[in-house]
Design an enzyme around this catalytic site. Sequence first.
Site, PDB file in Angstrom:
ATOM      1  N   ASP A  44      49.505  25.506 -14.233  1.00 52.78           N
ATOM      2  CA  ASP A  44      48.133  25.099 -13.936  1.00 52.78           C
ATOM      3  C   ASP A  44      47.139  25.834 -14.820  1.00 52.78           C
ATOM      4  OD1 ASP A  44      46.723  23.233 -12.312  1.00 52.78           O
ATOM      5  OD2 ASP A  44      45.824  24.912 -11.222  1.00 52.78           O
ATOM      6  N   CYS A 137      42.420  14.343 -10.393  1.00 50.86           N
ATOM      7  CA  CYS A 137      42.713  15.760 -10.139  1.00 50.86           C
ATOM      8  C   CYS A 137      41.851  16.319  -9.005  1.00 50.86           C
ATOM      9  CB  CYS A 137      42.551  16.570 -11.420  1.00 50.86           C
ATOM     10  SG  CYS A 137      42.840  18.340 -11.183  1.00 50.86           S
ATOM     11  N   GLU A 208      49.768  13.605 -11.259  1.00 50.68           N
ATOM     12  CA  GLU A 208      49.497  14.660 -10.275  1.00 50.68           C
ATOM     13  C   GLU A 208      50.721  14.893  -9.392  1.00 50.68           C
ATOM     14  OE1 GLU A 208      47.234  16.866  -9.357  1.00 50.68           O
ATOM     15  OE2 GLU A 208      45.861  16.419 -10.991  1.00 50.68           O
TER      16      GLU A 208
END
EC number: 3.5.99.2
Length: 229
Positions: A44, A137, A208
């Site tokens: 991330d 997101c 995602e």
Amino acid sequence: MEFSQKLYQAAKPIINDIYEDDFIQKMLSGDIGADALRHYLKADAAYLKEFTNLYALLIPKMNSMNDVKFLVEQIEFMVEGEVLAHDILAQIVGESYEEIIKTKVWPPSGDHYIKHMYFQAHSRENAIYTIAAMAPCPYIYAELAKRSQSDHKLNREKDTAKWFDFYSTEMDDIINVFEAIMNKLAESMSDKELEQVKQVFLESCIHERRFFNMAMTLEQWEFGGKVND
């Protein structure tokens, strides 16, 4: 129905799947493993760096100075604000966030997701395509977190609950701005073009899901294939 709402409606089945997948379920119970959290945080960190760069690519496409100002503020949030959510997970691991992300990872799922967004930014002049690639997101994080607040499976005795609490409120501003821009731009587009935008949005939703799953499988590139002894 506004265009953004049509996108959200189309994405519901994917978001439901993400919620039921192992990453979110283990986060709800607080039983997620340290290795999965480390892998997620490392991946991330790389993802968010590129996401921040995408905001910068969006700015020249904006017609409103208010939108430009907001995107600049979002760059600051990505650099500083979202670190709070990462710190929550790092504390669960028992290591500092800075120490965890010293070792970089660039797993396939993150790679494909980032390239999907960059393709829209560089190949389409209309900002709606880039926003459609980016918008899932914050929207998905917010939807997952808000759903968790009324879920009896959310273990309030575990620190992972704080991660859900953070995303249940902190994404609202960017979601609202992305919605407003997409809805405005959609007004002058054909049905065929809007179907293409919808495709971009849903592809990011799939990315995602794969990103969360990547953390659970500790996904990495396997250039030589798997060796079976």
